[in-house]
Write a protein that holds these residues in place. Structure first.
Motif, mmCIF file in Angstrom:
data_model
loop_
_atom_site.group_PDB
_atom_site.id
_atom_site.type_symbol
_atom_site.label_atom_id
_atom_site.label_comp_id
_atom_site.label_asym_id
_atom_site.label_seq_id
_atom_site.Cartn_x
_atom_site.Cartn_y
_atom_site.Cartn_z
ATOM 1 N N SER A 12 0.868 -1.036 -0.064
ATOM 2 C CA SER A 12 -0.083 0.034 -0.101
ATOM 3 C C SER A 12 0.902 1.230 0.145
ATOM 4 O O SER A 12 2.107 1.133 0.393
ATOM 5 N N GLU A 13 0.393 2.364 -0.610
ATOM 6 C CA GLU A 13 1.026 3.687 -0.461
ATOM 7 C C GLU A 13 1.481 4.021 1.011
ATOM 8 O O GLU A 13 2.814 4.440 1.123
ATOM 9 N N HIS A 14 0.772 3.667 2.275
ATOM 10 C CA HIS A 14 0.817 3.833 3.463
ATOM 11 C C HIS A 14 2.295 3.439 3.867
ATOM 12 O O HIS A 14 3.021 4.022 4.646
ATOM 13 N N CYS A 15 2.483 2.069 3.437
ATOM 14 C CA CYS A 15 3.700 1.325 3.952
ATOM 15 C C CYS A 15 4.852 1.567 2.910
ATOM 16 O O CYS A 15 5.769 1.338 3.240
ATOM 17 N N SER A 16 4.633 1.600 1.447
ATOM 18 C CA SER A 16 5.736 1.289 0.704
ATOM 19 C C SER A 16 6.110 2.680 -0.196
ATOM 20 O O SER A 16 7.000 2.555 -0.651
ATOM 21 N N TYR A 17 5.218 3.413 -0.022
ATOM 22 C CA TYR A 17 5.571 5.139 -0.616
ATOM 23 C C TYR A 17 5.846 4.935 -2.212
ATOM 24 O O TYR A 17 6.516 5.563 -2.842
ATOM 25 N N LYS A 18 5.064 3.548 -2.746
ATOM 26 C CA LYS A 18 5.326 3.537 -3.986
ATOM 27 C C LYS A 18 5.145 4.624 -5.220
ATOM 28 O O LYS A 18 5.599 4.564 -6.086
ATOM 29 N N ASN A 19 4.139 5.481 -4.876
ATOM 30 C CA ASN A 19 3.900 6.719 -5.723
ATOM 31 C C ASN A 19 4.710 7.796 -5.108
ATOM 32 O O ASN A 19 4.726 8.831 -6.109
ATOM 33 N N SER A 20 5.553 7.804 -4.207
ATOM 34 C CA SER A 20 6.195 9.062 -3.657
ATOM 35 C C SER A 20 7.533 8.967 -3.397
ATOM 36 O O SER A 20 8.349 9.917 -3.401
ATOM 37 N N LYS A 21 8.129 7.799 -3.712
ATOM 38 C CA LYS A 21 9.577 7.524 -3.341
ATOM 39 C C LYS A 21 10.319 8.355 -4.234
ATOM 40 O O LYS A 21 11.445 9.051 -3.983
ATOM 41 N N LYS A 22 10.080 8.375 -5.560
ATOM 42 C CA LYS A 22 10.980 9.222 -6.532
ATOM 43 C C LYS A 22 10.844 10.849 -6.216
ATOM 44 O O LYS A 22 11.885 11.540 -6.261
ATOM 45 N N VAL A 23 9.753 11.279 -5.580
ATOM 46 C CA VAL A 23 9.667 12.535 -5.061
ATOM 47 C C VAL A 23 10.512 13.031 -3.895
ATOM 48 O O VAL A 23 11.427 13.869 -3.699
#
Length: 736
Positions: A50-61
């Motif tokens: 999930s985004e909450h645990c993995s930051y898959k949508n925000s790691k790049k940023v």
């Protein structure tokens, strides 16, 4: 309930309800496991990816953020960040969002947000000593919002007060966009002897995994997935995903963990809080960091409900629980130690060398997957981004307020909920327990002394989402610099940052552009003043029926005061003191409180922020405070000079007489990089010789509580007592 088979999960696409996309599920089946995951395994991937645990949508940023300085001892990736403050000591801090749970169950959502952030601090071996919070709600116009606000405030106060930690600062604001998606961001600060620092790792084949704390129930299952989803009219009632807190168990747990790390550091190799995604995230992350494997036996997990499945136990987010990695020879010592605190402590597994994550339940192997597939194999998305049309359309629009009566406008602005006193709320919080609080809520920053030294820690959190909505890059810079001015005005040197990045759906290109650009702004400001971002969290999918909140980054900042004699507050001290404005004032009304008051909305571009000027003015204020030349100091933010003067006068019911070449409208301008300072008459020459430029002498503090103001346009006399009552009573009136 009979759990669906792996084939049934694939055929029904049950994984989609848990937040996994078709491509992610395919990746797990074909590239990672080379088979279909069973029910429990699918659940583990869904929460850990999930985004909450993995930051898959925000790691790049997030990689754009600076996270290094001479002080950084631990940064992103740990439960909390750690900064060296000298004398063998370190300050530990982090902020965390609990937005979705607070929208559904406001009391427990806010309370467990506080509990979770406290555990992040003491899991590092630190003693928590202060709490702050940043809250955003819809307008105070209906019973539902007022109930929400009351319950969130009660949850924060109830948990913090019970555990014996002072709430020393924070902020509350009200905008239409938060009506169905409130933001509840909690921050905790702790103190650590550097030798007591513990990493959240599970290393060394044969070492034991010990579960400590409250029993596991069915509350909070899929909380991480829930936090990574949007609200709609039909989808926001998932109460089972909200955790239930018990601050009395947390107090025992905190005291026990701090003491065992301090007195018996050789017993424990690693420690981590069971936060989002509960038992799976804590154990998998600890093993992943150490590049080891784990075997867990769930039959040993203390349970407060009957017939719990492996899936339920692994995904439960029941509160007040920790995981420890313990050397076998100290097992009995550790279990006996926690028993003395009346806490459950049991061995639930051990570290292996095969890098597999194996879970047994009722003598059956229910999970056998690579550890790092839960933490390292998460797809990382590079989302498309597009500048919202409104940004280009409104960039050249300049709002100028119409001031028919300076007195009426001044008095009315002090009643605005975003400006009015928040004492109605923060009086719920105990701000002085432990007796180390030097500056309580209501000043620019909370300040707490460090016992046994001359030092103190200043803390603040700031989020001006209206600016970020109008110009994410400049707005991001402003958010950092407003926090820094609060720290500097308190007599401290800013040393580090934590953040909560609250945004809408990152799959919307406009939302992702807002996230990306505001983080770039935050990063540039942090680099300018050497405040690394050492911890924080991302909260995306803050939407209701596809309407996103404003992009709302919250900056939590910590500063160091080397001598408590330098602690400075916003309050005017005595009549006869000289009043100065440091910084130039321009017609900066876009996104301002006066624009909102006069038009009911905000629009227009923002003037670029001069980071060099900002840094210069902060340095000048610090030098002036260090030289003992400042009686009071207040940064200028919402409401501009008029509000800063008022707030500074209210504390001791003093007045002022000033004369300025600013127009009446510019009294409400929100130009950045400005401070309001008072100086004793005998320090006049030294102060002016130090500052040299960009300052304006305004006038004097007066004994009676009258505000005598001469602008370029007019001379008025404002009743300070009436102004104070308007400011103090506005929120209470709205909450009735």
């Amino acid at each position: 309930m009979t759990e669906p088979t792996a084939k049934q999960i694939q055929d029904s696409k049950l994984y989609q309800q848990w937040g996994l996309s078709d491509s992610e599920y395919k990746l797990i089946c074909e590239k990672i496991l080379h088979r279909l995951p069973n029910y429990t395994e699918t659940g583990l991937y869904s929460v850990m990816w999930s985004e909450h645990c993995s930051y898959k949508n925000s790691k790049k940023v997030l990689r754009k953020m600076p996270n290094k300085s001479d002080r950084v001892l631990a940064g992103p990736g740990e439960d909390a960040g750690i900064l060296d403050i000298g004398d063998g000591q370190a300050v530990v801090f982090k902020a965390e969002s609990h937005n979705h749970p607070s929208a559904v169950e406001p009391y427990q959502g806010a309370a467990t947000g506080v509990g979770g952030i406290i555990r992040d601090i003491f899991s590092m071996g630190a003693q928590p000593f202060a709490l702050l919070n940043s809250l955003k709600f819809g307008p105070l116009k209906d019973g539902q919002t007022k109930h929400l606000v009351n319950e969130v405030v009660a949850g924060i106060g109830g948990y913090g007060n019970c555990i014996g930690l002072p709430t020393v600062g924070g902020e509350i604001s009200f905008e239409n966009c938060y009506e169905n998606n409130p933001l509840v961001n909690a921050m905790c600060v702790g103190l650590l002897n550097k030798t007591d620092f513990k990493h959240g790792t599970a290393s060394g084949k044969g070492n034991l995994i010990v579960y400590v704390g409250a029993k596991t129930g069915r509350d909070g299952i899929h909380g991480a997935t829930f936090a990574s989803d949007e609200f709609t009219d039909t989808k926001n009632k998932q109460r089972s995903a909200v955790q239930v807190g018990n601050p009395f168990i947390e107090k025992l747990l905190m005291d026990a963990c701090v003491e065992i790390i301090e007195k018996h550091p050789n017993w424990i190799l690693g420690i981590q809080d069971m936060g989002a995604a509960g038992l799976v995230s804590s154990t998998a992350e600890m093993a992943s960091k150490a590049d080891s494997g784990l075997i867990l036996n769930l039959d040993n997990v203390p349970q407060r409900e009957t017939e719990m499945s492996a899936y339920e136990m692994m995904l439960s987010e029941s509160q007040e629980r920790m995981v420890l990695c313990v050397k076998p020879q100290f097992k009995d010592n550790v279990l006996a130690f926690f028993k003395n605190f009346e806490l459950d402590a049991v061995v639930i597994g051990q570290v292996t060398g095969d890098k597999q994550y194996k879970i047994y339940h009722r003598d059956e192997l229910v999970t056998d997957i690579p550890v790092r597939s839960l933490t390292e194999d998460v797809p990382e998305y590079d989302r498309p981004e597009v500048e919202p049309k409104r940004i280009a359309q409104d960039r050249d629009y300049h709002f100028v307020p119409k001031i028919d009566s300076l007195i009426d406008t001044w008095q009315a602005l002090l009643k605005q909920p975003n400006i009015a006193s928040k004492k109605h709320f923060y009086q719920t919080y105990d701000s002085q327990v432990k007796a180390d609080t030097l500056v309580q809520p209501g000043s620019d920053a909370g300040v707490t002394r460090i016992r046994g030294t001359k030092k103190a820690i200043a803390m603040t959190n700031d989020s001006n989402s209206k600016y970020v909505y109008l110009d994410p890059y400049v707005g991001g810079q402003i958010t950092v610099m407003e926090a820094a001015r609060n720290i500097v005005a308190s007599g401290a040197e800013p040393i580090g940052v934590t953040d909560c990045l609250n945004y809408g759906n990152p799959e919307n290109p406009e939302v992702f552009w807002e996230l990306d650009k505001s983080v770039e702004g935050i990063a540039s400001a942090c680099e300018k003043i050497n405040t690394p971002v050492i911890s924080g969290n991302v909260s995306l999918y803050n939407e209701y029926n596809d309407e996103a909140i404003y992009p709302s980054p919250m900056i939590g900042m910590v500063g160091l005061i080397d001598d408590v004699k330098k602690v400075t507050t916003i309050a005017f001290k005595e009549a006869g003191d000289l009043i100065y404005l440091l910084g130039n004032t321009f017609n900066d009304f876009n996104g301002s409180e006066i624009q909102l008051q006069q038009t009911g909305s905000i629009k227009g571009g923002l003037r670029p922020l001069d980071l060099n000027e900002e840094r210069l003015h902060q340095d000048l204020i610090r030098q002036a405070i260090n030289q003992g030349l400042v009686a009071s100091c207040h940064d200028l933010s919402e409401g501009g000079l008029a509000v800063a003067l008022s707030e500074s006068a209210f504390d001791k019911q003093l007045g002022f007489e000033i004369e300025t070449d600013l127009t009446s409208a510019q009294m409400f301008s929100e130009t950045q990089s400005r401070f309001l300072v008072t100086v004793k008459p005998e320090d006049k020459t030294n102060f002016e010789n130090l500052v040299l430029r960009d300052f304006q002498y305004l006038g004097q503090v007066t004994e009676d509580s009258t505000f005598k103001v001469t602008t370029k346009d007019e001379t008025v006399s404002i009743n300070g007592k009436e102004a104070s009552n308007n400011w103090k009573e506005a929120i209470a009136c709205l909450m009735k």
